[in-house]
Enzyme design. Structure first.
Site, mmCIF file in Angstrom:
data_model
loop_
_atom_site.group_PDB
_atom_site.id
_atom_site.type_symbol
_atom_site.label_atom_id
_atom_site.label_comp_id
_atom_site.label_asym_id
_atom_site.label_seq_id
_atom_site.Cartn_x
_atom_site.Cartn_y
_atom_site.Cartn_z
ATOM 1 N N SER A 68 0.813 -1.218 0.000
ATOM 2 C CA SER A 68 0.000 0.000 0.000
ATOM 3 C C SER A 68 0.845 1.265 0.000
ATOM 4 C CB SER A 68 -0.957 0.017 1.199
ATOM 5 O OG SER A 68 -0.232 -0.066 2.412
ATOM 6 N N LYS A 86 12.883 -7.736 14.284
ATOM 7 C CA LYS A 86 13.834 -7.793 13.175
ATOM 8 C C LYS A 86 15.003 -8.737 13.473
ATOM 9 C CE LYS A 86 11.578 -5.267 10.319
ATOM 10 N NZ LYS A 86 10.942 -5.931 9.158
ATOM 11 N N SER A 114 14.202 -7.153 6.239
ATOM 12 C CA SER A 114 14.558 -6.933 7.638
ATOM 13 C C SER A 114 14.889 -5.454 7.804
ATOM 14 C CB SER A 114 15.723 -7.838 8.041
ATOM 15 O OG SER A 114 16.090 -7.641 9.380
ATOM 16 N N TYR A 164 10.494 -3.420 18.353
ATOM 17 C CA TYR A 164 10.754 -3.494 16.915
ATOM 18 C C TYR A 164 12.045 -4.262 16.638
ATOM 19 C CZ TYR A 164 12.250 -1.935 12.278
ATOM 20 O OH TYR A 164 12.694 -1.896 10.984
#
Length: 284
Positions: free
Chosen positions: A15, A153, A135, A149
């Site tokens: 998107s 990752k 990543s 976060y």
């Protein structure tokens, strides 16, 4: 390679940002591209660029199954999967609501795993496939306020390394894309979570406000001059999909190279000291 081998590319999270740019980039180079998003109406315009569009929510099992099945019905198999869907949640770990932590892992980690599981049988049948997991340099280095976060990752890094070894003999290659700062709207969700965390007084309110300001500055201030455009990531993904021997990792932006090299050199206390020179620690 057999002519009936599928090279169709399925991309999650198209998107905005990297996903959207990559869908256009690959389609312009005559690859069959299935661009996906949670709200398919948000990507209808990509059809004008030669993409096929599908609804796909990586937090919804039926949605993931249906998207993969749709590609396999048309192409025989997913030739390349680009796991791009993801977002950044920031804030001191104690201050982040678990109602926000769980969706972060569902999107960034669990959805990625499930997408790999769904496309691998088709890739194994045709003895060919590429999986590209987006990543971040945040999978190798950590910054204050980014604990949740970074955890996602780091998980992507570990998962990808193991998967690369497990599927190699089936003719499937796995690559990791590690971008540094990219000029997208990626930082908005991280900032909005921090802004919510700073509404109430608490031991981390000032710290979260500082991390929020730093994040905003990285995406909109002077630090953004060091950022790359999403197309820099798209070029690396194209290489990972089309090269005969793709690299296990593609590190993108000079800033990312410098930060990761610095982290390798510095001991843990040295890195902590460097971070303390940039961020004020939360205080009692």
């Amino acid at each position: 390679m057999a002519a009936d081998v599928s090279h169709a590319v399925l991309i999650t999270g198209c998107s905005t940002g990297i996903g959207r740019a990559t869908a256009k980039f690959l389609a312009e180079r005559d690859l069959t591209v299935y661009a996906t998003a949670r709200k398919v109406e948000s990507i209808q315009d990509l059809e004008e660029h030669g993409c096929k569009t599908l609804q796909l929510d990586v937090t919804d099992e039926d949605s993931m199954k249906n998207a993969v099945a749709a590609v396999e019905e048309q192409e025989g198999a997913v030739g390349a999967l680009v796991n791009n869907a993801g977002y950044s949640l920031s804030g001191a770990i104690e201050s982040v609501s678990m109602d926000e932590v769980r969706p972060q892992f569902e999107t960034n980690v669990f959805g990625l795993i499930r997408m790999c599981q769904l496309v691998l049988p088709g890739m194994r049948r045709q003895r060919h496939g590429r999986i590209v997991n987006v990543s971040s340099m945040g999978g190798k280095v950590t910054f204050p306020g980014g604990g949740v976060y970074h955890a996602t990752k780091h998980a992507v890094e570990g998962l990808s390394d193991v998967l690369r070894w497990e599927v190699k003999a089936f003719g499937i290659d796995v690559s990791i894309i590690e971008p540094g700062l990219i000029r997208t709207e990626y930082g908005h969700k991280a900032v909005s979570a921090l802004d919510r965390a700073t509404v109430e007084d608490g031991p981390y309110a000032k710290f979260n406000a500082q991390v929020s300001a730093t994040t905003k500055g990285a995406y909109a201030g002077t630090m953004s001059r060091m950022a790359a455009e999403p197309e820099a990531v798209s070029r690396a993904i194209h290489k990972a999909i089309t090269r005969r021997r793709p690299r296990p990792r593609y590190l993108i932006t000079l800033g990312a190279r410098v930060m990761i090299a610095t982290r390798r050199i510095l001991p843990d206390r040295g890195w902590d000291a460097m971070m303390a020179s940039q961020f004020k620690r939360p205080q009692p």
